[in-house]
Design a protein around this motif. Structure first.
Motif, PDB file in Angstrom:
ATOM      1  N   MET A 145       0.829  -1.195   0.000  1.00 18.44           N
ATOM      2  CA  MET A 145       0.000   0.000   0.000  1.00 18.44           C
ATOM      3  C   MET A 145       0.873   1.258   0.000  1.00 18.44           C
ATOM      4  N   PHE A 146       1.859   1.319   0.921  1.00 16.70           N
ATOM      5  CA  PHE A 146       2.723   2.498   1.000  1.00 16.70           C
ATOM      6  C   PHE A 146       3.565   2.646  -0.257  1.00 16.70           C
ATOM      7  N   PHE A 147       3.979   1.517  -0.826  1.00 15.11           N
ATOM      8  CA  PHE A 147       4.776   1.554  -2.048  1.00 15.11           C
ATOM      9  C   PHE A 147       3.971   2.153  -3.186  1.00 15.11           C
ATOM     10  N   PHE A 148       2.704   1.787  -3.270  1.00 16.21           N
ATOM     11  CA  PHE A 148       1.820   2.302  -4.323  1.00 16.21           C
ATOM     12  C   PHE A 148       1.648   3.810  -4.203  1.00 16.21           C
ATOM     13  N   VAL A 149       1.411   4.286  -2.992  1.00 14.99           N
ATOM     14  CA  VAL A 149       1.233   5.724  -2.758  1.00 14.99           C
ATOM     15  C   VAL A 149       2.534   6.462  -3.076  1.00 14.99           C
ATOM     16  N   GLY A 150       3.649   5.910  -2.659  1.00 14.92           N
ATOM     17  CA  GLY A 150       4.946   6.515  -2.946  1.00 14.92           C
ATOM     18  C   GLY A 150       5.219   6.560  -4.437  1.00 14.92           C
ATOM     19  N   GLY A 151       4.803   5.495  -5.131  1.00 14.55           N
ATOM     20  CA  GLY A 151       4.981   5.444  -6.581  1.00 14.55           C
ATOM     21  C   GLY A 151       4.164   6.514  -7.280  1.00 14.55           C
ATOM     22  N   LEU A 152       2.947   6.733  -6.820  1.00 17.48           N
ATOM     23  CA  LEU A 152       2.104   7.783  -7.398  1.00 17.48           C
ATOM     24  C   LEU A 152       2.727   9.158  -7.190  1.00 17.48           C
ATOM     25  N   LYS A 153       3.234   9.395  -5.999  1.00 23.28           N
ATOM     26  CA  LYS A 153       3.869  10.685  -5.721  1.00 23.28           C
ATOM     27  C   LYS A 153       5.097  10.876  -6.614  1.00 23.28           C
ATOM     28  N   LEU A 154       5.854   9.810  -6.812  1.00 21.54           N
ATOM     29  CA  LEU A 154       7.040   9.879  -7.653  1.00 21.54           C
ATOM     30  C   LEU A 154       6.665  10.227  -9.088  1.00 21.54           C
ATOM     31  N   VAL A 155       5.618   9.603  -9.602  1.00 28.00           N
ATOM     32  CA  VAL A 155       5.158   9.883 -10.967  1.00 28.00           C
ATOM     33  C   VAL A 155       4.695  11.337 -11.077  1.00 28.00           C
ATOM     34  N   LYS A 156       3.941  11.802 -10.103  1.00 28.84           N
ATOM     35  CA  LYS A 156       3.470  13.190 -10.112  1.00 28.84           C
ATOM     36  C   LYS A 156       4.644  14.163 -10.073  1.00 28.84           C
ATOM     37  N   MET A 157       5.637  13.848  -9.251  1.00 31.80           N
ATOM     38  CA  MET A 157       6.802  14.728  -9.149  1.00 31.80           C
ATOM     39  C   MET A 157       7.593  14.739 -10.455  1.00 31.80           C
ATOM     40  N   ARG A 158       7.720  13.604 -11.107  1.00 34.32           N
ATOM     41  CA  ARG A 158       8.416  13.545 -12.390  1.00 34.32           C
ATOM     42  C   ARG A 158       7.687  14.377 -13.435  1.00 34.32           C
ATOM     43  N   ASN A 159       6.366  14.231 -13.494  1.00 35.77           N
ATOM     44  CA  ASN A 159       5.577  15.006 -14.455  1.00 35.77           C
ATOM     45  C   ASN A 159       5.697  16.500 -14.182  1.00 35.77           C
ATOM     46  N   TYR A 160       5.657  16.878 -12.924  1.00 33.12           N
ATOM     47  CA  TYR A 160       5.776  18.279 -12.554  1.00 33.12           C
ATOM     48  C   TYR A 160       7.162  18.813 -12.922  1.00 33.12           C
ATOM     49  N   THR A 161       8.180  17.995 -12.691  1.00 35.15           N
ATOM     50  CA  THR A 161       9.546  18.385 -13.042  1.00 35.15           C
ATOM     51  C   THR A 161       9.679  18.598 -14.543  1.00 35.15           C
ATOM     52  N   LYS A 162       9.113  17.701 -15.338  1.00 33.25           N
ATOM     53  CA  LYS A 162       9.155  17.848 -16.795  1.00 33.25           C
ATOM     54  C   LYS A 162       8.447  19.126 -17.223  1.00 33.25           C
ATOM     55  N   LYS A 163       7.311  19.405 -16.598  1.00 31.29           N
ATOM     56  CA  LYS A 163       6.559  20.623 -16.914  1.00 31.29           C
ATOM     57  C   LYS A 163       7.398  21.857 -16.613  1.00 31.29           C
ATOM     58  N   LEU A 164       8.060  21.865 -15.462  1.00 30.39           N
ATOM     59  CA  LEU A 164       8.886  23.008 -15.089  1.00 30.39           C
ATOM     60  C   LEU A 164      10.090  23.146 -16.016  1.00 30.39           C
ATOM     61  N   GLU A 165      10.683  22.032 -16.427  1.00 25.14           N
ATOM     62  CA  GLU A 165      11.819  22.088 -17.347  1.00 25.14           C
ATOM     63  C   GLU A 165      11.405  22.688 -18.686  1.00 25.14           C
TER      64      GLU A 165
END
Length: 53
Positions: free
Chosen positions: A1-21
């Motif tokens: 469960m925690f791994f899944f939530v962490g994975g979602l946050k990681l994906v969101k952060m990657r997408n946000y980083t790409k947007k900012l770049e």
């Protein structure tokens, strides 16, 4: 469960980083264009001053 939530946050952060770049690239390109325009204006004004003398 925690791994899944962490994975979602990681994906969101990657997408946000790409947007900012992408935004950084666009701003750098706009800044470069503006700097070029300012330089052209300065050269033209210097030429006008020399022509009026």
């Amino acid at each position: 469960m925690f791994f899944f939530v962490g994975g979602l946050k990681l994906v969101k952060m990657r997408n946000y980083t790409k947007k900012l770049e992408k935004e950084i690239e666009q701003l750098e390109a706009a800044l470069t264009k503006k700097e070029v325009a300012i330089e052209i204006e300065q050269v033209c004004s210097e030429e006008e001053k020399e022509a009026s003398l």
